[in-house]
Design an enzyme around this catalytic site. Structure first.
Site, PDB file in Angstrom:
ATOM      1  N   HIS A 217      74.909  49.293  50.343  1.00  0.00           N
ATOM      2  CA  HIS A 217      75.007  49.263  51.799  1.00  0.00           C
ATOM      3  C   HIS A 217      74.592  50.599  52.387  1.00  0.00           C
ATOM      4  O   HIS A 217      74.943  50.929  53.511  1.00  0.00           O
ATOM      5  CB  HIS A 217      76.424  48.939  52.251  1.00  0.00           C
ATOM      6  CG  HIS A 217      77.011  47.762  51.547  1.00  0.00           C
ATOM      7  ND1 HIS A 217      77.811  47.881  50.434  1.00  0.00           N
ATOM      8  CD2 HIS A 217      76.890  46.436  51.783  1.00  0.00           C
ATOM      9  CE1 HIS A 217      78.180  46.673  50.032  1.00  0.00           C
ATOM     10  NE2 HIS A 217      77.629  45.774  50.826  1.00  0.00           N
ATOM     11  N   GLY A 556      28.212  42.006  44.465  1.00  0.00           N
ATOM     12  CA  GLY A 556      27.779  41.962  43.063  1.00  0.00           C
ATOM     13  C   GLY A 556      26.335  42.426  42.909  1.00  0.00           C
ATOM     14  O   GLY A 556      25.962  43.058  41.907  1.00  0.00           O
TER      15      GLY A 556
HETATM   16  P1  ADP Z   1      35.606  37.428  42.516  1.00  0.00           P
HETATM   17  O1  ADP Z   1      34.561  36.719  43.338  1.00  0.00           O
HETATM   18  O2  ADP Z   1      36.180  36.533  41.469  1.00  0.00           O
HETATM   19  O3  ADP Z   1      36.625  38.116  43.371  1.00  0.00           O
HETATM   20  P2  ADP Z   1      34.223  39.943  42.173  1.00  0.00           P
HETATM   21  O4  ADP Z   1      34.688  40.283  43.537  1.00  0.00           O
HETATM   22  O5  ADP Z   1      34.424  40.976  41.118  1.00  0.00           O
HETATM   23  O6  ADP Z   1      34.807  38.571  41.683  1.00  0.00           O
HETATM   24  O7  ADP Z   1      32.665  39.657  42.187  1.00  0.00           O
HETATM   25  C1  ADP Z   1      32.053  39.023  43.265  1.00  0.00           C
HETATM   26  C2  ADP Z   1      30.577  38.936  42.965  1.00  0.00           C
HETATM   27  O8  ADP Z   1      30.376  38.059  41.871  1.00  0.00           O
HETATM   28  C3  ADP Z   1      29.769  38.358  44.085  1.00  0.00           C
HETATM   29  O9  ADP Z   1      29.435  39.356  45.017  1.00  0.00           O
HETATM   30  C4  ADP Z   1      28.562  37.790  43.373  1.00  0.00           C
HETATM   31  O10 ADP Z   1      27.578  38.773  43.207  1.00  0.00           O
HETATM   32  C5  ADP Z   1      29.084  37.478  42.002  1.00  0.00           C
HETATM   33  N1  ADP Z   1      29.184  36.027  41.811  1.00  0.00           N
HETATM   34  C6  ADP Z   1      30.152  35.211  42.236  1.00  0.00           C
HETATM   35  N2  ADP Z   1      29.915  33.942  41.818  1.00  0.00           N
HETATM   36  C7  ADP Z   1      28.761  33.974  41.104  1.00  0.00           C
HETATM   37  C8  ADP Z   1      27.965  32.995  40.392  1.00  0.00           C
HETATM   38  N3  ADP Z   1      28.348  31.727  40.317  1.00  0.00           N
HETATM   39  N4  ADP Z   1      26.839  33.421  39.781  1.00  0.00           N
HETATM   40  C9  ADP Z   1      26.463  34.702  39.841  1.00  0.00           C
HETATM   41  N5  ADP Z   1      27.166  35.656  40.491  1.00  0.00           N
HETATM   42  C10 ADP Z   1      28.293  35.295  41.111  1.00  0.00           C
END
Ligand code: ADP
Ligand code: MG
Length: 579
Positions: A217, A556
């Protein structure tokens, strides 16, 4: 902060109504609190617990078979009145007398004491057990002045199990006293709690500080110190408890103890497990056997941020009572399902122990690839925040930390394998596995695929030349497309990788050295990644918020372009990677 209430004054009553509505198979409402809604054998000693409301699962959550027979529930943080306790005790009594147990606070002592007197006047045997587990609240010479915190649970449990085992009143009382003497806790607070309707916390802890020994508390603690790491906090709490042993535990070596790691309201279970990890190591290092520990919220203090650690030092009888089954809304022990422990698994042999049979040239180039991975690591580490920021615009914001985890794991694994004389191909495959294991997320899986593909193309025989590297990159592209099923233009890393791979292969086929070809391709990757800003995502986490992502490049693709650029610079610096 408590956000959901109607009239603040109605909060305690309304939560009780809701609690009972949700747990009718175990409890029923009576004046002043709740009692079991299931039958108890005639003549069984009744355990009635109680205290202020706001400490769930204490106290109402602990009513049911194997635990309390009833709980008197006061207003928020206020002791129940003598009349409330009396009414609950009358409803809970089975003809075997009543033990009233509660945390040792002045208001509770007063009201429970008056309720006891009233029950005694009516010829009902009644005794008080004020739980005194909090070692920070008074010295060992004044045990009876200590407050009760999460150790309530072990005392209640032992008492109730003794009653359920058919012990008579004096025997149950003796078990309760012994359990209390053998239960020791210490807590810390990081911030206070705010009651429903209040516009400021009931008490505060200076920001960045931790109040060691602060009561639930807000009762003053021993000292305020800077918030330590989880491991340091675990050590601090364990040391304090081991310096405050019950009289009949002269030496903790070989002792057996229940361990409770309690969250006080707004510390996450995940954090508790991080602390518990170290607590369990420390106790085991000291040869203390941990018996059926509990990690979670056992006695809370609204939304207070804090934790407490309890050790309940067992003897054979108390251990038996701790194991005994219980079925209450918030605490259950024993399962009707047969749960037969698995045999200890044979330790998995270190699959990486053997020295690989790679050629010397391949071992040598493995060192270069490790260097390239490190170059990638440093550019990723320098861009964690930016990658997170662009992922957060339409995705979930974790791309930076995912890449960080992945590349760190890949470098760590590759470093080990270089020492073990691995060839380039195996090293890349293993580094890819490590990346995918640790990174999580879509991109983690795909980078794992990419490194494995590259490793497979390169193999362990020769030091890879420019053609082999270009072929490996093309294989990485192919495998990522197969696994991820994205098309060009879907706004993913493929939109940088595909042009990169094509430019690399073209330059190499036109006779360029690896260094030059790589730089040309890296420039293409950068332009292509920038160009993804205009695209609308058609796959992956950004798709549902596709329009928001227009104007921002794909995270990505950006990270891929950064990495290939950094690797290009590494090749220029070292003039190596491939023969
Ligand atoms: P999450 O989407 O699971 O959060 P991250 O943020 O680390 O993973 O990565 C996101 C990146 O993954 C995206 O910007 C894209 O470039 C890549 N990405 C997502 N889905 C795919 C896919 N099916 N094929 C290729 N690259 C993909
Ligand atoms: Mg993400």
């Amino acid at each position: 902060m408590t956000r959901l209430y109607n009239q603040p004054a109605d909060f305690a009553g309304e939560l009780t109504e809701g609690f009972v509505a949700a747990n009718r198979d175990k409890v029923r409402l009576v004046d002043g609190g709740v009692v079991r809604s299931t039958q108890t054998p005639k003549g069984e000693v009744a355990l009635v617990i109680g205290g202020g409301t706001g400490h769930y699962p204490a106290f109402c959550g602990l009513v049911g078979q194997g635990l309390a027979h009833g709980a008197a529930m006061g207003n928020l943080f206020a002791s129940p009145s003598a009349k409330q306790i009396y009414t609950v005790a009358k409803a809970a009594d089975n003809g075997g007398g009543v033990i009233l147990s509660f945390g040792n606070y002045a208001g509770d002592v007063l009201h429970f004491g008056m309720a006891k007197a009233r029950l005694n006047d009516e010829g009902i045997r009644c005794e008080l057990i004020a739980v005194t587990d909090d070692i920070s609240s008074a010295s060992v010479d004044e045990l009876e002045k200590r407050r009760g915190i999460a150790g309530d649970l072990t005392v209640f449990k032992a008492t109730a199990a003794a009653a359920a085992a058919g012990y008579d009143f004096d025997e149950v009382l003796e078990v309760a006293k012994r359990a209390n003497l053998r239960t020791r806790s210490i807590g810390v607070a990081f911030s206070g709690c705010t009651l429903p309707g209040a516009d400021h916390p009931l008490f505060e802890v200076a920001s960045g500080k931790m109040a060691l020994g602060m009561g639930i508390h807000g009762e003053p603690g021993i000292t305020d110190v800077a918030i330590p790491t989880a491991d340091d906090l675990a050590e601090m709490l364990v040391e304090k408890l081991l310096a405050d042993l019950p009289d009949d535990i002269p030496d903790f070596k070989g002792a057996r103890a229940v361990v409770l790691l309690n969250g006080l309201g707004s510390v996450k279970y995940e954090e508790l497990f991080v602390v518990y990890r170290r607590v369990s190591q420390l106790l085991e290092e000291r040869n203390i056997s941990i018996v059926e520990p509990e990690v979670g919220e056992l006695v809370t203090s609204f939304d207070m941020a804090g934790i407490s650690l309890t050790l309940f030092w067992l003897d054979d009888e108390l251990e038996f009572f701790w194991h005994a089954p219980a079925s209450t809304p918030a605490f259950n022990k024993g399962s009707p399902l047969r749960e037969i422990p698995l045999e200890d698994t044979v330790a998995v042999a270190d699959q990486h122990a053997e020295v690989s049979t790679a050629s010397d040239a391949s071992k040598q180039s493995a060192r270069c690839f490790l260097g390239a991975l490190k170059a990638a690591q440093s550019v990723v580490l320098g861009n964690v925040e930016e990658l997170g920021r662009i992922d957060a615009i339409a995705g979930d914001g974790d791309h930076g930390i995912g890449m960080e985890r992945g590349i760190n794991a890949a470098v760590e694994r590759a470093t080990q394998l270089v020492d073990k004389q691995y060839g380039t191909g195996s090293l890349l495959i293993e580094a890819g596995d490590a990346w995918a294991d640790k990174a999580g997320g879509t991109s983690g899986a795909l980078w794992g695929v990419a490194l494995s593909a590259l490793g497979t193309a390169v193999g362990d025989e020769e030091s890879p030349d420019a053609r082999t590297v270009a072929k490996g990159v093309a294989m990485a592209l192919n495998n990522i497309s197969q696994v991820g099923k994205a098309q060009l233009g879907d706004k993913t890393m493929l939109d940088a990788l595909a042009p990169f791979s094509e430019a690399l292969s073209n330059a190499v086929n036109n006779g360029a050295e690896l260094e030059e070809a790589w730089h040309q391709a890296a420039d293409v990757a950068k332009q292509s990644a920038d160009a993804t800003a205009d695209l609308v995502p058609k796959i992956g986490r950004a798709r549902p918020l596709a329009e928001k992502s227009v104007g921002t490049p794909d995270p990505g693709a950006v990270s891929l372009a950064l990495i290939v650029k950094a690797v290009g610079n590494f090749i220029t610096r070292t003039k190596s990677l491939a023969a």
